[in-house]
Design an enzyme around this catalytic site. Structure first.
Site, mmCIF file in Angstrom:
data_model
loop_
_atom_site.group_PDB
_atom_site.id
_atom_site.type_symbol
_atom_site.label_atom_id
_atom_site.label_comp_id
_atom_site.label_asym_id
_atom_site.label_seq_id
_atom_site.Cartn_x
_atom_site.Cartn_y
_atom_site.Cartn_z
ATOM 1 N N GLY A 151 0.866 -1.181 0.000
ATOM 2 C CA GLY A 151 0.000 0.000 0.000
ATOM 3 C C GLY A 151 0.890 1.213 0.000
ATOM 4 N N GLU A 165 0.522 -12.253 -2.966
ATOM 5 C CA GLU A 165 -0.934 -12.449 -2.849
ATOM 6 C C GLU A 165 -1.645 -12.173 -4.169
ATOM 7 O OE1 GLU A 165 0.650 -9.774 -1.949
ATOM 8 O OE2 GLU A 165 -0.638 -8.016 -2.235
ATOM 9 N N SER A 223 3.222 3.247 2.390
ATOM 10 C CA SER A 223 3.817 3.059 3.712
ATOM 11 C C SER A 223 3.678 4.284 4.609
ATOM 12 C CB SER A 223 5.294 2.661 3.583
ATOM 13 O OG SER A 223 6.031 3.663 2.917
ATOM 14 N N CYS A 234 6.120 -5.424 0.620
ATOM 15 C CA CYS A 234 6.236 -4.126 -0.049
ATOM 16 C C CYS A 234 6.163 -2.980 0.968
ATOM 17 C CB CYS A 234 5.175 -4.029 -1.135
ATOM 18 S SG CYS A 234 5.619 -2.854 -2.410
ATOM 19 N N ARG A 236 12.766 3.148 -0.911
ATOM 20 C CA ARG A 236 11.418 3.101 -1.491
ATOM 21 C C ARG A 236 11.481 3.319 -2.997
ATOM 22 N NH1 ARG A 236 7.875 7.363 1.439
ATOM 23 N NH2 ARG A 236 6.241 6.315 0.272
ATOM 24 N N ILE A 257 5.385 -3.832 -7.533
ATOM 25 C CA ILE A 257 4.627 -2.611 -7.836
ATOM 26 C C ILE A 257 5.236 -1.449 -7.048
ATOM 27 C CG2 ILE A 257 2.359 -1.501 -7.832
ATOM 28 C CD1 ILE A 257 1.186 -4.423 -7.625
ATOM 29 N N ARG A 258 5.867 -0.519 -7.764
ATOM 30 C CA ARG A 258 6.582 0.581 -7.099
ATOM 31 C C ARG A 258 7.337 0.054 -5.866
ATOM 32 N NH1 ARG A 258 2.064 2.620 -8.835
ATOM 33 N NH2 ARG A 258 0.926 2.437 -6.902
ATOM 34 N N HIS A 308 4.535 -8.706 -4.240
ATOM 35 C CA HIS A 308 3.169 -9.055 -3.815
ATOM 36 C C HIS A 308 2.804 -10.493 -4.203
ATOM 37 C CE1 HIS A 308 1.471 -4.934 -2.955
ATOM 38 N NE2 HIS A 308 2.535 -4.586 -3.641
#
Ligand code: GLN
Length: 192
Positions: free
Chosen positions: A47, A173, A49, A79, A106, A135-136, A171
């Site tokens: 998400g 998931e 942070s 992440c 980051r 993702i980023r 990720h």
């Protein structure tokens, strides 16, 4: 029966709960200190942070999670969750748990690779590569002696473990690959 929690303040928490349930364990969303008291292991999702960290402070969860971790509760951070577990976040003083002896950067893969998929070779998971969606994503730049490095991308650390804490820069998931979640479940059950 053991119960797993997924920190559900912001970010990608729903699919973690589904993945844990798919792995055969009971999972709940954690938003309060009471819910935290009820779980044996905690997933901190991806998400934003800075948002998740600020909400942990505002909702009185930051200190409570630190206390539970010190008492042995296992935590898996993906992440943004990995960023929040790090002692050092390069160039940032944002709120964090600071439980793992690592320095994270980051959005570390740069604009060219804002989001990408890779197959990671992970000794602990056998021969077939782990499908990883970034993702980023952050990566770990430096890790202390107590940190076990489990996978890298271009020499940057993307899976690591320190005692009862596990982190991935990506990720799992979002894929069908359940090996990371199963590994975490084994950690909580004292089998890994
Ligand atoms: N870039 C986000 C952050 O710094 C993390 C991205 C993610 O969790 N997918 O918080």
């Amino acid at each position: 029966m053991m119960k797993f929690g997924v920190l559900a303040l912001q970010g990608a928490f729903r699919k973690h709960k589904l993945m844990l349930e798919h792995c055969g364990v009971k999972a709940i969303e954690v938003k309060t200190a009471e819910e935290l008291d009820d779980v044996d292991g905690l997933v901190i999702p991806g998400g934003e942070s800075t948002t998740i960290g600020k909400m942990m402070v505002d909702w009185g969860l930051l200190g409570k999670i630190q206390t539970r971790a010190a008492a042995g509760m296992a935590i898996y951070g993906t992440c943004a969750g990995m960023i929040l577990l790090a002692k050092d976040i390069v160039g940032s003083d944002q709120p964090r748990l600071g439980l793992m002896d690592v320095s994270v950067r980051r959005n570390a893969f740069g604009r060219q690779r804002e989001s990408f998929e890779a197959g990671l070779s992970v000794t602990a998971f056998g021969n077939s590569p782990v499908r990883a969606v970034f993702i980023r994503a952050p990566f770990i730049e430096k890790a202390g002696a107590a940190v076990k490095v489990m996978a890298t991308v271009d020499q940057n650390i993307v899976i690591a473990r320190q005692g009862n804490m596990l982190v991935t820069a990506f990720h799992p998931e979002l894929t069908k690959d359940d090996r990371i979640h199963k590994y975490f479940i084994n950690m909580v059950q004292g089998k890994a």
